[in-house]
Design a protein around this motif. Structure first.
Motif, PDB file in Angstrom:
ATOM      1  N   LEU A 213      33.864  39.529  45.869  1.00  0.00           N
ATOM      2  CA  LEU A 213      35.269  39.913  45.957  1.00  0.00           C
ATOM      3  C   LEU A 213      35.406  41.199  46.774  1.00  0.00           C
ATOM      4  CD1 LEU A 213      38.226  39.339  44.826  1.00  0.00           C
ATOM      5  CD2 LEU A 213      37.686  41.146  43.174  1.00  0.00           C
ATOM      6  N   ILE A 214      34.601  42.224  46.452  1.00  0.00           N
ATOM      7  CA  ILE A 214      34.658  43.494  47.177  1.00  0.00           C
ATOM      8  C   ILE A 214      34.321  43.282  48.646  1.00  0.00           C
ATOM      9  CG2 ILE A 214      33.714  45.827  47.355  1.00  0.00           C
ATOM     10  CD1 ILE A 214      35.370  45.386  44.860  1.00  0.00           C
ATOM     11  N   GLU A 215      33.302  42.495  48.911  1.00  0.00           N
ATOM     12  CA  GLU A 215      32.889  42.235  50.290  1.00  0.00           C
ATOM     13  C   GLU A 215      34.036  41.624  51.095  1.00  0.00           C
ATOM     14  OE1 GLU A 215      28.887  40.490  52.387  1.00  0.00           O
ATOM     15  OE2 GLU A 215      29.655  39.431  50.632  1.00  0.00           O
ATOM     16  N   SER A 216      34.761  40.687  50.492  1.00  0.00           N
ATOM     17  CA  SER A 216      35.876  40.041  51.194  1.00  0.00           C
ATOM     18  C   SER A 216      37.062  40.984  51.351  1.00  0.00           C
ATOM     19  CB  SER A 216      36.309  38.780  50.433  1.00  0.00           C
ATOM     20  OG  SER A 216      35.275  37.825  50.412  1.00  0.00           O
ATOM     21  N   ILE A 217      37.319  41.818  50.353  1.00  0.00           N
ATOM     22  CA  ILE A 217      38.415  42.783  50.447  1.00  0.00           C
ATOM     23  C   ILE A 217      38.193  43.731  51.613  1.00  0.00           C
ATOM     24  CG2 ILE A 217      39.446  44.798  49.314  1.00  0.00           C
ATOM     25  CD1 ILE A 217      39.141  43.262  46.651  1.00  0.00           C
ATOM     26  N   LEU A 218      36.955  44.163  51.809  1.00  0.00           N
ATOM     27  CA  LEU A 218      36.638  45.117  52.877  1.00  0.00           C
ATOM     28  C   LEU A 218      36.849  44.527  54.271  1.00  0.00           C
ATOM     29  CD1 LEU A 218      33.436  46.764  51.346  1.00  0.00           C
ATOM     30  CD2 LEU A 218      35.751  47.717  51.437  1.00  0.00           C
ATOM     31  N   LYS A 219      36.949  43.210  54.358  1.00  0.00           N
ATOM     32  CA  LYS A 219      37.165  42.553  55.653  1.00  0.00           C
ATOM     33  C   LYS A 219      38.650  42.441  56.009  1.00  0.00           C
ATOM     34  CE  LYS A 219      32.913  39.802  55.306  1.00  0.00           C
ATOM     35  NZ  LYS A 219      32.350  38.432  55.142  1.00  0.00           N
ATOM     36  N   ILE A 220      39.518  42.793  55.067  1.00  0.00           N
ATOM     37  CA  ILE A 220      40.956  42.725  55.338  1.00  0.00           C
ATOM     38  C   ILE A 220      41.326  43.818  56.337  1.00  0.00           C
ATOM     39  CG2 ILE A 220      43.256  42.993  54.301  1.00  0.00           C
ATOM     40  CD1 ILE A 220      42.081  41.815  51.717  1.00  0.00           C
ATOM     41  N   ASP A 221      42.073  43.454  57.357  1.00  0.00           N
ATOM     42  CA  ASP A 221      42.443  44.403  58.413  1.00  0.00           C
ATOM     43  C   ASP A 221      43.347  45.502  57.874  1.00  0.00           C
ATOM     44  OD1 ASP A 221      41.019  43.012  60.327  1.00  0.00           O
ATOM     45  OD2 ASP A 221      42.750  41.796  60.958  1.00  0.00           O
ATOM     46  N   GLY A 222      43.249  46.676  58.518  1.00  0.00           N
ATOM     47  CA  GLY A 222      44.156  47.769  58.181  1.00  0.00           C
ATOM     48  C   GLY A 222      43.427  49.084  58.022  1.00  0.00           C
ATOM     49  N   ASP A 223      44.193  50.169  58.127  1.00  0.00           N
ATOM     50  CA  ASP A 223      43.659  51.510  57.954  1.00  0.00           C
ATOM     51  C   ASP A 223      43.908  51.938  56.509  1.00  0.00           C
ATOM     52  OD1 ASP A 223      42.654  54.055  58.375  1.00  0.00           O
ATOM     53  OD2 ASP A 223      44.535  54.840  59.203  1.00  0.00           O
ATOM     54  N   TYR A 224      42.973  51.640  55.646  1.00  0.00           N
ATOM     55  CA  TYR A 224      43.113  51.919  54.224  1.00  0.00           C
ATOM     56  C   TYR A 224      41.723  52.049  53.626  1.00  0.00           C
ATOM     57  CZ  TYR A 224      41.633  47.109  53.493  1.00  0.00           C
ATOM     58  OH  TYR A 224      40.898  45.946  53.496  1.00  0.00           O
ATOM     59  N   ARG A 225      41.646  52.530  52.406  1.00  0.00           N
ATOM     60  CA  ARG A 225      40.370  52.532  51.706  1.00  0.00           C
ATOM     61  C   ARG A 225      40.524  51.892  50.332  1.00  0.00           C
ATOM     62  NH1 ARG A 225      39.983  59.033  51.343  1.00  0.00           N
ATOM     63  NH2 ARG A 225      41.295  59.418  49.508  1.00  0.00           N
ATOM     64  N   VAL A 226      39.404  51.497  49.779  1.00  0.00           N
ATOM     65  CA  VAL A 226      39.365  50.790  48.501  1.00  0.00           C
ATOM     66  C   VAL A 226      38.624  51.667  47.496  1.00  0.00           C
ATOM     67  CG1 VAL A 226      38.559  48.729  47.283  1.00  0.00           C
ATOM     68  CG2 VAL A 226      39.324  48.561  49.663  1.00  0.00           C
ATOM     69  N   ARG A 227      39.192  51.819  46.322  1.00  0.00           N
ATOM     70  CA  ARG A 227      38.528  52.570  45.264  1.00  0.00           C
ATOM     71  C   ARG A 227      38.350  51.669  44.045  1.00  0.00           C
ATOM     72  NH1 ARG A 227      37.581  57.683  45.208  1.00  0.00           N
ATOM     73  NH2 ARG A 227      39.250  58.225  46.679  1.00  0.00           N
ATOM     74  N   ILE A 228      37.183  51.722  43.453  1.00  0.00           N
ATOM     75  CA  ILE A 228      36.896  50.981  42.228  1.00  0.00           C
ATOM     76  C   ILE A 228      37.164  51.927  41.063  1.00  0.00           C
ATOM     77  CG2 ILE A 228      35.112  49.849  40.863  1.00  0.00           C
ATOM     78  CD1 ILE A 228      33.725  49.172  43.562  1.00  0.00           C
ATOM     79  N   SER A 229      38.061  51.563  40.165  1.00  0.00           N
ATOM     80  CA  SER A 229      38.379  52.452  39.047  1.00  0.00           C
ATOM     81  C   SER A 229      37.396  52.225  37.904  1.00  0.00           C
ATOM     82  CB  SER A 229      39.834  52.252  38.607  1.00  0.00           C
ATOM     83  OG  SER A 229      40.020  50.965  38.058  1.00  0.00           O
ATOM     84  N   SER A 230      37.810  52.461  36.699  1.00  0.00           N
ATOM     85  CA  SER A 230      36.929  52.422  35.535  1.00  0.00           C
ATOM     86  C   SER A 230      36.211  51.077  35.417  1.00  0.00           C
ATOM     87  CB  SER A 230      37.747  52.685  34.275  1.00  0.00           C
ATOM     88  OG  SER A 230      36.929  52.718  33.138  1.00  0.00           O
ATOM     89  N   ILE A 231      34.896  51.146  35.284  1.00  0.00           N
ATOM     90  CA  ILE A 231      34.079  49.932  35.270  1.00  0.00           C
ATOM     91  C   ILE A 231      32.979  50.082  34.228  1.00  0.00           C
ATOM     92  CG2 ILE A 231      32.525  50.739  37.099  1.00  0.00           C
ATOM     93  CD1 ILE A 231      32.532  47.836  38.176  1.00  0.00           C
ATOM     94  N   GLU A 232      32.613  48.978  33.606  1.00  0.00           N
ATOM     95  CA  GLU A 232      31.539  48.992  32.627  1.00  0.00           C
ATOM     96  C   GLU A 232      30.179  49.047  33.338  1.00  0.00           C
ATOM     97  OE1 GLU A 232      31.765  48.629  28.863  1.00  0.00           O
ATOM     98  OE2 GLU A 232      33.469  49.697  29.719  1.00  0.00           O
ATOM     99  N   PRO A 233      29.167  49.624  32.682  1.00  0.00           N
ATOM    100  CA  PRO A 233      27.833  49.671  33.303  1.00  0.00           C
ATOM    101  C   PRO A 233      27.304  48.269  33.565  1.00  0.00           C
ATOM    102  CG  PRO A 233      27.926  51.030  31.325  1.00  0.00           C
ATOM    103  CD  PRO A 233      29.178  50.225  31.348  1.00  0.00           C
ATOM    104  N   ASP A 234      26.672  48.109  34.706  1.00  0.00           N
ATOM    105  CA  ASP A 234      26.092  46.817  35.039  1.00  0.00           C
ATOM    106  C   ASP A 234      24.878  47.073  35.917  1.00  0.00           C
ATOM    107  OD1 ASP A 234      25.758  44.105  35.150  1.00  0.00           O
ATOM    108  OD2 ASP A 234      27.831  43.677  35.693  1.00  0.00           O
ATOM    109  N   ASN A 235      24.060  46.086  36.056  1.00  0.00           N
ATOM    110  CA  ASN A 235      22.876  46.226  36.912  1.00  0.00           C
ATOM    111  C   ASN A 235      23.291  45.954  38.354  1.00  0.00           C
ATOM    112  OD1 ASN A 235      20.231  46.548  37.743  1.00  0.00           O
ATOM    113  ND2 ASN A 235      19.712  44.398  37.364  1.00  0.00           N
TER     114      ASN A 235
END
Length: 431
Positions: A207-229
């Motif tokens: 999902l993140i990989e595909s979001i980063l391919k969306i055109d535009g001058d913006y940035r993506v931030r991941i908010s609160s997330i549970e620990p994962d490997n």
């Protein structure tokens, strides 16, 4: 018609409020602050602790006292938990559960058109929110996930938000395209346990990989997330300048005994190893966290282990909670409840560690570049906002404009302590 919103609790609630308020504004309603006179007041509630319930009751009762003829709609987690009690109180006009929040506009608009509207008459849907263009925030929150399957012993969220549910990926991409086209420069992904995102063949990493391919001058931030490997492939995504090198990863405790009693699904050693891998891959990566102190049965040894863990990892901010009983959870009936005075002392220790960690991290970042998103410009011309590493910044300059990116160099630290900020100067690249 004037409508006001008051939001308590998590970023998922903030996302939903933004989307709903934007819908009312587009329909011609005047969206005002919650302390102003309005025809309708919407309280988006939280029920994570008994104190959360009390805050919601106080907010609702205050609105009713000050605005006796207004319509009050309560929605969200407390409604899911205490719906009949809230209706029986006679204070609110509508009680709307999480699964029907999306229908708020139809409920309120129907009310003023003289229709008999029953919130229970709407289908359940966790994700049918329009893109929020007119929001209370500079950043655009994007909800990707709801519900949780973890059943931590202190948490009632699985009971009030239900089991883990992921929003279809195509809807997320479309939501992001819409807000970016509308001018938002930062999108913040949010959800109850979004690291476990899975919709058809799309997991969180893809999902993140595909979001980063969306055109535009913006940035993506991941908010609160549970620990994962987090995989090496996932960490490599942070090489993309669109993905902000910061995550708020929920620790809760650094002691294995406490983690076990909390029913957390990792050990202290696993959490340390995860953070070590992140920092090895991205040395300046900013990790912030949540810590609960005074959990039932937490011994002094357990607390010291947790404090040492916080020092070792060097979280630049620790959102510190004193354990609070949540009726209906396993922890509420556990033996060896901790006295409030001891919780307060332990909380002060963690807050001090947080302040020291922040200063160490900020000092390490001095002289380095950041891309600052200006969130507001003060009357004296000083701009305030955040860099990609989620460092709070102040900048003085000419012709600074809200919701624009500025390349800066970190210059100095002000307000020493846990509320520290960094001053910035314009990078020579932009001069």
């Amino acid at each position: 018609m004037k409508i006001a919103f008051k939001t308590l609790g998590c970023r998922v609630n903030l996302y939903e409020t933004d989307a709903l308020a934007s819908q009312f504004k587009e329909a011609g309603y005047d969206v005002v602050e919650s302390d102003e006179n309005a025809d309708v007041y919407v309280v988006n509630t939280c029920t994570v602790t008994n104190q959360s319930d009390q805050k919601c009751r106080q907010a609702i009762n205050q609105i009713r006292r000050e605005h006796p003829s207004a319509i009050i709609a309560a929605m969200g987690c407390m409604v899911n938990h205490r719906k009949q009690e809230m209706l029986d109180s006679g204070v609110i006009d509508y009680a709307i559960d999480n699964e029907r929040k999306y229908a708020l506009f139809s409920i309120i608009d129907g009310h003023f058109k003289g229709e008999a509207v029953d919130p229970e008459g709407f289908d359940k849907d966790l994700f049918s929110y329009r893109s929020a263009y007119s929001t209370f925030h500079t950043r655009s929150l994007i909800k990707i996930h709801d519900g949780c399957n973890n059943f931590c012993s202190y948490c009632i969220i699985p009971n009030v938000r239900g089991r883990a549910t992921s929003r279809p990926a195509d809807e997320i991409y479309e939501n992001i395209r819409n807000v970016v086209a509308h001018g938002f420069k930062e999108v913040v992904l949010t959800g109850v346990n979004m690291g476990r995102y899975k919709s058809q063949d799309v997991d969180f990493e893809h999902l993140i990989e595909s979001i980063l391919k969306i055109d535009g001058d913006y940035r993506v931030r991941i908010s609160s997330i549970e620990p994962d490997n987090f995989s090496d492939r996932f960490l490599s995504l942070f090489e993309n300048p669109k993905l902000a090198p910061h995550m708020h990863i929920c620790l809760q405790s650094g002691a294995n005994n406490t983690l076990r009693d909390m029913h957390r699904h990792y050990s202290a050693e696993q959490f340390k190893e995860m953070c070590d891998r992140i920092k090895a891959a991205i040395p300046d990566f900013n990790i912030t966290t949540d810590v609960i102190v005074g959990f039932p049965g937490e011994t002094e040894t357990d607390f010291v282990e947790s404090a040492e863990m916080c020092k070792y990892i060097g979280f630049s901010h620790i959102h510190t909670f004193k354990y609070s009983i949540r009726t209906g959870t396993k922890a509420a009936i556990m033996p060896n409840q901790i006295p409030e005075t001891l919780k307060t002392r332990r909380s002060a220790v963690i807050r001090q560690i947080s302040a020291e960690n922040k200063l160490k991290y900020f000092n390490r970042m001095l002289g380095k570049p950041q891309r600052m998103l200006i969130e507001r410009v003060m009357a004296d011309g000083t701009a305030r906002g955040y860099g990609e590493n989620y460092i709070p910044l102040r900048l003085k300059g000419k012709d600074l404009i809200k919701n624009t990116f500025v390349d800066v160099v970190l210059d100095g630290i002000i307000n020493k302590g846990d509320n520290s900020e960094i001053t910035a100067v314009i990078s020579s690249v932009t001069q």
